[in-house]
Design a protein around this motif. Structure first.
Motif, short mmCIF file in Angstrom:
data_model
loop_
_atom_site.label_atom_id
_atom_site.label_comp_id
_atom_site.label_asym_id
_atom_site.label_seq_id
_atom_site.Cartn_x
_atom_site.Cartn_y
_atom_site.Cartn_z
N LYS A 102 0.74 -1.08 0.11
CA LYS A 102 0.21 0.17 -0.17
C LYS A 102 0.88 1.27 -0.03
N VAL A 103 0.62 2.03 -1.13
CA VAL A 103 1.78 3.21 -1.29
C VAL A 103 0.80 4.62 -1.32
N GLY A 104 1.50 5.49 -0.59
CA GLY A 104 0.83 6.68 -0.60
C GLY A 104 1.85 7.92 -1.22
N ARG A 148 -4.14 5.61 7.13
CA ARG A 148 -5.07 4.92 6.27
C ARG A 148 -4.43 3.59 5.58
N GLY A 149 -3.20 3.34 5.94
CA GLY A 149 -2.73 1.98 5.57
C GLY A 149 -1.40 2.21 4.89
N THR A 158 5.47 5.04 13.24
CA THR A 158 4.31 4.60 12.41
C THR A 158 4.83 3.20 11.83
N GLY A 159 6.19 2.94 11.51
CA GLY A 159 6.65 1.76 11.01
C GLY A 159 6.41 2.00 9.42
N ALA A 160 6.22 3.06 8.87
CA ALA A 160 6.36 3.33 7.27
C ALA A 160 7.59 4.01 6.82
N THR A 161 7.92 3.89 5.69
CA THR A 161 9.24 4.38 4.89
C THR A 161 8.65 5.54 4.47
N THR A 213 -2.83 0.47 -3.81
CA THR A 213 -1.93 -0.84 -3.78
C THR A 213 -1.25 -1.15 -5.00
N VAL A 214 -0.06 -1.67 -5.00
CA VAL A 214 0.51 -2.04 -6.26
C VAL A 214 1.54 -3.09 -5.93
#
Length: 500
Positions: free
Chosen positions: A222-224, A258-259, A291-294, A446-447
């Motif tokens: 899941k990418v933002g 939001r993921g 958050t654990g996100a990159t 998502t990708v």
């Protein structure tokens, strides 16, 4: 009678020139209508095969130059002087004229099959040499980019890159022109050439359809993406940049809530001078750790000895990494920044097995490197901060998909003054939105993030070299046929007949 024939020839020449120019103008611009490009050279070829050499050359050059006006405004937006347009399209016109006249001469000497290959071989040789050794914009001027929306055909890039696509794109009208030209005098041969042409195109489209039906391997991520056009240029160093980065971090946190597993910002958001880098890094690293996100953020990094167009990579619990843009945009960047020379790869956040991600910046993906090196490292997700010119948002945002198809990775590309785009390794646009929403445009989707092996990764620019070899063969065939024809030409009373 002769005057009427001359007028008729002029009218036909003007019509052929205008038809080709219109097809090229709308088939190869910033918003290309891809079917038109398949037929753009056809009027020029039909005219050239029937008319004298000078008329064929004049109409071919005129049609190409007039059709190239589609990119006049874009080159001016890039800051290129008018001479740059004349140099590029003038050089292209010279090459196209040479290729068409060589094809014409071979047909007249009976070498139809090598004539069929001559136009695409010579043109792709020109594009290959220009992209690799001459052109500061990489392969971005190749006619293959007109076909980015023709997904079954785009899959050919996984085998032969833009060189294979450009070759087939010209092989098709060459085959049709030869079929029409030979229909009255050698119908069987005409049918053979047309059938061979349609067979090649059909086989490629079948391959493309099959490849599109095969799912991309690997996990789904899941990418933002987030971008803002409210700041016209690059935010000044100090408080302005820190404030803007704080606002970007808020948008990033909303996407992460939001993921989103990774959030990518555009290129060159603000200027950071070395003593202030620790404070800037702390803004995004704290979000990544919490958050654990990159997070990937683009900025100008000013060091004591050099300025870099840089992307900073914030991975949870790890030291900050950076990537310096390798291919700088003239004239805006070449005098201000030092080009990067190293690649940046890292393991996906969250410890997902066998996931390797990488970073490039905007114009880097107009070139085969560093994308090919990343593909060889089995990267599955390419994160690419970007900044476009509004007018080229559609074209430049989608052109990067060529690298995704060639090198087997998905692409995340948020561009200021352009589009926020996510593309899979087949060149499909997974999700997209303009960057002009205020104050921030965001995209969450998502990708797949698995790497796909391709023949292009294995063999590189093999088709460019093959086109060069075919061009040499065509020239050799022409001279060989000319010498043989001269030997066989009858003479009378010492008269030497014209064999040209």
């Amino acid at each position: 009678m002769e005057f009427g024939s001359a007028i008729r020839g002029v009218v036909i020449g003007i019509a052929a020139c205008a038809a080709a120019a219109a097809l090229l103008y709308f088939g190869n611009g910033l918003t290309p209508q891809w079917p038109l490009m398949w037929f753009a050279p056809l009027p020029l070829l039909l005219f050239a095969l029937q008319r004298p050499t000078w008329q064929a050359a004049l109409v071919t050059a005129g049609g190409w130059m007039a059709g190239g006006l589609a990119l006049w405004g874009y080159l001016r937006a890039l800051g290129a002087p008018p001479v740059a347009w004349f140099a590029d399209f003038g050089m292209g016109a010279v090459v196209l004229v040479a290729a068409v006249l060589l094809m014409r001469a071979l047909v007249r000497r009976g070498a139809v099959w090598i004539a069929w290959l001559t136009l695409p071989a010579v043109w792709v040789t020109f594009e290959f040499v220009r992209a690799v050794w001459l052109w500061p914009y990489g392969s971005s001027a190749c006619i293959a980019y007109s076909q980015l929306n023709f997904l079954p055909f785009l899959q050919l890039a996984s085998l032969a890159g833009p060189w294979g696509m450009g070759f087939v794109l010209l092989l098709f009208p060459a085959g049709l022109a030869l079929g029409i030209h030979l229909w009255g005098s050698a119908r069987t041969l005409a049918m053979q050439v047309v059938c061979a042409t349609l067979g090649v195109v059909g086989a490629i489209l079948i391959f493309g359809a099959v490849r599109l039906a095969i799912p991309q391997p690997g996990p789904v991520v899941k990418v933002g993406l987030v971008a803002s056009d409210t700041v016209e240029g690059i935010a000044h160093s100090g408080a302005a940049t820190e404030r803007l980065f704080e606002e970007y971090s808020q948008s990033a946190q909303e996407l992460i809530a939001r993921g989103a597993q990774v959030v990518v910002l555009p290129e060159n958001v603000g200027v950071v001078i070395d003593p202030d880098m620790a404070r800037t890094d702390a803004i995004f690293q704290a979000v990544a750790d919490r958050t654990g996100a990159t997070i990937v953020a683009g900025m100008t990094h000013i060091e004591p000895t050099a300025h870099y167009n840089q992307a900073r990579i914030y991975v949870p619990g790890e030291a900050v990494r950076s990537y310096n843009k390798e291919h700088l945009l003239p004239p805006f960047e070449t005098g201000n920044y030092k080009p990067g020379t190293t690649r940046t790869l890292f393991e996906a956040s969250g410890g997902a097995a066998a996931q390797t991600w990488s970073v490039a910046i905007c114009k880097d993906l107009d070139f085969s490197e560093p994308a090919r090196a990343y593909g060889q490292a089995r990267v599955g997700l390419m994160l690419t901060p970007a900044w476009d010119f509004r007018v080229d948002g559609f074209w430049h945002g989608h052109a990067a998909a060529m690298r995704a198809v060639e090198d087997g990775f998905s692409l995340v590309r948020p561009a200021r003054r352009g589009l926020l785009t996510v593309t899979d390794d087949r060149g499909r646009i997974v999700a997209e939105t303009p960057s002009n929403a205020a104050p921030f445009a965001t995209l969450l989707t998502t990708v797949p993030a698995g790497h796909s092996r391709t023949l292009f990764l294995l063999l590189g620019d093999w088709f460019g070299w093959c086109s060069m070899a075919l061009s040499v063969l065509a020239v050799a065939q022409y001279f060989g046929a000319s010498i043989q024809r001269a030997k066989e030409a009858p003479t009378d009373s010492g008269e030497v007949r014209d064999v040209g």
